[in-house]
Scaffold this motif. Structure first.
Motif, PDB file in Angstrom:
ATOM      1  N   UNK A   1     -33.227   0.869  14.436  1.00  0.00           N
ATOM      2  CA  UNK A   1     -34.238   1.474  15.300  1.00  0.00           C
ATOM      3  C   UNK A   1     -35.557   1.603  14.543  1.00  0.00           C
ATOM      4  N   UNK A   2     -35.489   2.132  13.310  1.00  0.00           N
ATOM      5  CA  UNK A   2     -36.708   2.336  12.518  1.00  0.00           C
ATOM      6  C   UNK A   2     -37.320   1.016  12.056  1.00  0.00           C
ATOM      7  N   UNK A   3     -36.495   0.080  11.610  1.00  0.00           N
ATOM      8  CA  UNK A   3     -36.994  -1.161  11.020  1.00  0.00           C
ATOM      9  C   UNK A   3     -37.392  -2.202  12.051  1.00  0.00           C
ATOM     10  N   UNK A   4     -36.647  -2.289  13.161  1.00  0.00           N
ATOM     11  CA  UNK A   4     -36.850  -3.385  14.111  1.00  0.00           C
ATOM     12  C   UNK A   4     -37.148  -2.921  15.530  1.00  0.00           C
ATOM     13  N   UNK A   5     -37.262  -1.614  15.729  1.00  0.00           N
ATOM     14  CA  UNK A   5     -37.503  -1.109  17.073  1.00  0.00           C
ATOM     15  C   UNK A   5     -36.307  -1.265  17.988  1.00  0.00           C
TER      16      UNK A   5
ATOM     17  N   UNK B   1     -37.933   0.683   5.596  1.00  0.00           N
ATOM     18  CA  UNK B   1     -36.767   1.370   6.140  1.00  0.00           C
ATOM     19  C   UNK B   1     -35.585   1.366   5.174  1.00  0.00           C
ATOM     20  N   UNK B   2     -35.680   0.592   4.087  1.00  0.00           N
ATOM     21  CA  UNK B   2     -34.624   0.625   3.078  1.00  0.00           C
ATOM     22  C   UNK B   2     -33.979  -0.699   2.739  1.00  0.00           C
TER      23      UNK B   2
ATOM     24  N   UNK C   1     -32.035  -7.895   2.608  1.00  0.00           N
ATOM     25  CA  UNK C   1     -30.680  -7.379   2.823  1.00  0.00           C
ATOM     26  C   UNK C   1     -30.802  -5.904   3.183  1.00  0.00           C
ATOM     27  N   UNK C   2     -30.214  -5.528   4.306  1.00  0.00           N
ATOM     28  CA  UNK C   2     -30.293  -4.128   4.709  1.00  0.00           C
ATOM     29  C   UNK C   2     -29.256  -3.299   3.940  1.00  0.00           C
ATOM     30  N   UNK C   3     -29.319  -1.984   4.052  1.00  0.00           N
ATOM     31  CA  UNK C   3     -28.401  -1.136   3.284  1.00  0.00           C
ATOM     32  C   UNK C   3     -26.923  -1.317   3.654  1.00  0.00           C
ATOM     33  N   UNK C   4     -26.634  -2.123   4.673  1.00  0.00           N
ATOM     34  CA  UNK C   4     -25.270  -2.313   5.147  1.00  0.00           C
ATOM     35  C   UNK C   4     -24.740  -3.707   4.815  1.00  0.00           C
ATOM     36  N   UNK C   5     -25.505  -4.461   4.002  1.00  0.00           N
ATOM     37  CA  UNK C   5     -25.077  -5.780   3.552  1.00  0.00           C
ATOM     38  C   UNK C   5     -25.463  -6.922   4.466  1.00  0.00           C
TER      39      UNK C   5
END
Length: 137
Positions: free
Chosen positions: A23-27, A86-87, A107-111
């Motif tokens: 939501x924060x990174x990509x709307x 966003x991380x 790479x997002x925090x979830x891999x």
């Protein structure tokens, strides 16, 4: 043949946190969400632009698994920066590619890995191949 629709399902550790990140990174816009008795997400949908994805928490049947998605965007630098804020971490920095695209990978925090891709030139397949061959060094 009948029309086929493919909906990717992400399996992550921390689906609620992942939904908030997207939501924060990509709307991303949330959709249907179902949780099991322990509160873990067993199924949730979210939209990013015109695409629908689904997500669930990892469990004994579905371990967390990485994936690679390409986001076709108008401004690869801005979307890459939003992901990073966003991380997400940079795998490959955003830059101009010989095949007429401006791309980067994070790479997002979830891999999950995300390629941000912005078309910068309209090239034929032959032109792309020639550029790739001439850039191999």
């Amino acid at each position: 043949m009948n029309e086929i629709t493919v909906t990717p399902k992400l399996v992550v550790d921390g689906a609620e946190r992942a939904l908030d990140f997207y939501r924060r990174a990509l709307g991303a816009e949330p959709g249907v969400r179902h949780a099991g008795p322990g509160g873990k997400v067993v199924y949730a949908e979210f939209r990013v632009g015109a695409s629908t994805l689904s997500i669930k928490d990892a469990d004994e049947y579905d371990p967390a698994a990485g994936a690679l998605f390409t986001l076709e965007v108008a401004d690869a630098d801005a979307v890459g920066a939003a992901l990073e804020r966003a991380g997400a971490t940079v795998v490959f920095p955003t830059g101009d590619q010989p095949y007429g695209m401006r791309q980067g990978r994070l790479r997002d925090p979830f891999g999950i890995q995300w390629i941000v891709s912005q078309q910068t030139e309209d090239l034929s397949a032959d032109e792309v191949q020639q550029r790739l061959e001439s850039s191999a060094g």
